[in-house]
Design an enzyme around this catalytic site. Structure first.
Site, PDB file in Angstrom:
ATOM      1  N   LYS A  11       3.676  -0.863  -3.425  1.00 10.91           N
ATOM      2  CA  LYS A  11       4.243   0.147  -2.518  1.00 10.91           C
ATOM      3  C   LYS A  11       5.590  -0.306  -1.924  1.00 10.91           C
ATOM      4  CE  LYS A  11      -0.254   2.177  -1.276  1.00 10.91           C
ATOM      5  NZ  LYS A  11      -1.162   2.563  -0.149  1.00 10.91           N
ATOM      6  N   PHE A  59      -3.081  11.429   8.372  1.00  9.38           N
ATOM      7  CA  PHE A  59      -2.045  10.469   7.981  1.00  9.38           C
ATOM      8  C   PHE A  59      -1.217  10.932   6.781  1.00  9.38           C
ATOM      9  CE2 PHE A  59      -6.061   9.043   5.951  1.00  9.38           C
ATOM     10  CZ  PHE A  59      -5.694   9.031   4.616  1.00  9.38           C
ATOM     11  N   ARG A  87      -9.733  -3.447  -7.082  1.00  9.67           N
ATOM     12  CA  ARG A  87     -10.068  -3.104  -5.692  1.00  9.67           C
ATOM     13  C   ARG A  87     -10.437  -4.375  -4.916  1.00  9.67           C
ATOM     14  NH1 ARG A  87      -8.682   1.883  -3.719  1.00  9.67           N
ATOM     15  NH2 ARG A  87     -10.289   1.496  -2.160  1.00  9.67           N
ATOM     16  N   THR A  93      -8.506  -1.320   2.918  1.00  4.53           N
ATOM     17  CA  THR A  93      -7.335  -0.486   3.240  1.00  4.53           C
ATOM     18  C   THR A  93      -6.581  -1.027   4.453  1.00  4.53           C
ATOM     19  OG1 THR A  93      -8.618   1.408   2.439  1.00  4.53           O
ATOM     20  CG2 THR A  93      -6.614   1.899   3.690  1.00  4.53           C
ATOM     21  N   ARG A 104      -3.839  -7.443   0.330  1.00  8.19           N
ATOM     22  CA  ARG A 104      -3.569  -6.801   1.620  1.00  8.19           C
ATOM     23  C   ARG A 104      -3.682  -7.785   2.776  1.00  8.19           C
ATOM     24  NH1 ARG A 104      -6.514  -1.085   0.026  1.00  8.19           N
ATOM     25  NH2 ARG A 104      -4.622   0.081  -0.474  1.00  8.19           N
ATOM     26  N   ASN A 114       0.438  -0.872   3.234  1.00  6.15           N
ATOM     27  CA  ASN A 114      -0.542  -1.884   2.832  1.00  6.15           C
ATOM     28  C   ASN A 114      -0.329  -2.385   1.405  1.00  6.15           C
ATOM     29  OD1 ASN A 114      -1.443   0.376   1.522  1.00  6.15           O
ATOM     30  ND2 ASN A 114      -3.447   0.447   2.489  1.00  6.15           N
TER      31      ASN A 114
END
Ligand code: UDP
Length: 140
Positions: A11, A59, A87, A93, A104, A114
């Site tokens: 991200k 969000f 995962r 998260t 993370r 994140n």
């Protein structure tokens, strides 16, 4: 166990801080293979479509703004049990709840920024991979 494919996104918070290689090292060290990868700037329409399942969540607007705030690296990871394995490598998260050693826990800024996305089911993986990649771009 069969080889699975999963969609991963590094991200904007992570590309901005030059963390692509450190995150990719986590995948490769865990035995996942990066079989497709490209750096893209998402449009607002693309981010809205990708996260359409979250459209009604409070969000959503902030998430779309964040995901278009800079380049992302979209990638396909392959390996045994790749969807669940990714995962696990990502962590929870909310980075405050992510297990030590996860991406993370080590790299995320907060619950929104994140650092990574990963498909959460075989159905999502198939749909999300097709969202970004043509079959010919995936080279195992
Ligand atoms: N997100 C957020 N606030 C929240 C929950 C999620 O900004 O309270 C963002 C965050 O970037 C997260 C993404 O929305 O990664 C998708 O949420 P999801 O619950 O699907 O989490 P994930 O599968 O990414 O762990």
């Amino acid at each position: 166990m069969a080889i699975e494919h999963t969609l991963s996104i590094i991200k904007p918070d992570a590309t901005r801080r030059n963390m692509t290689a450190r995150i990719n090292a986590k995948f490769e060290e865990a035995g996942l293979r990066i079989v497709a990868q490209k750096r893209v700037q998402l449009t607002r329409a693309q981010a809205e479509a990708f996260y359409s399942a979250h459209q009604a969540r409070p969000f959503f607007g902030g998430l779309v703004q964040f995901m278009t705030s800079g380049p992302v690296v979209v990638q396909v990871l392959a390996g045994e049990n790749a969807i669940a394995k990714n995962r696990d490598i990502m962590g929870a998260t909310d980075p405050k709840k992510a297990a030590p050693g996860t991406i993370r826990a080590e790299f995320a800024e907060d619950i929104e920024a994140n650092s990574v996305h990963g498909s959460d089911s075989p159905e999502a993986a198939a749909q999300e991979i097709a969202f970004f990649f043509a079959g010919t771009e995936i080279v195992g």
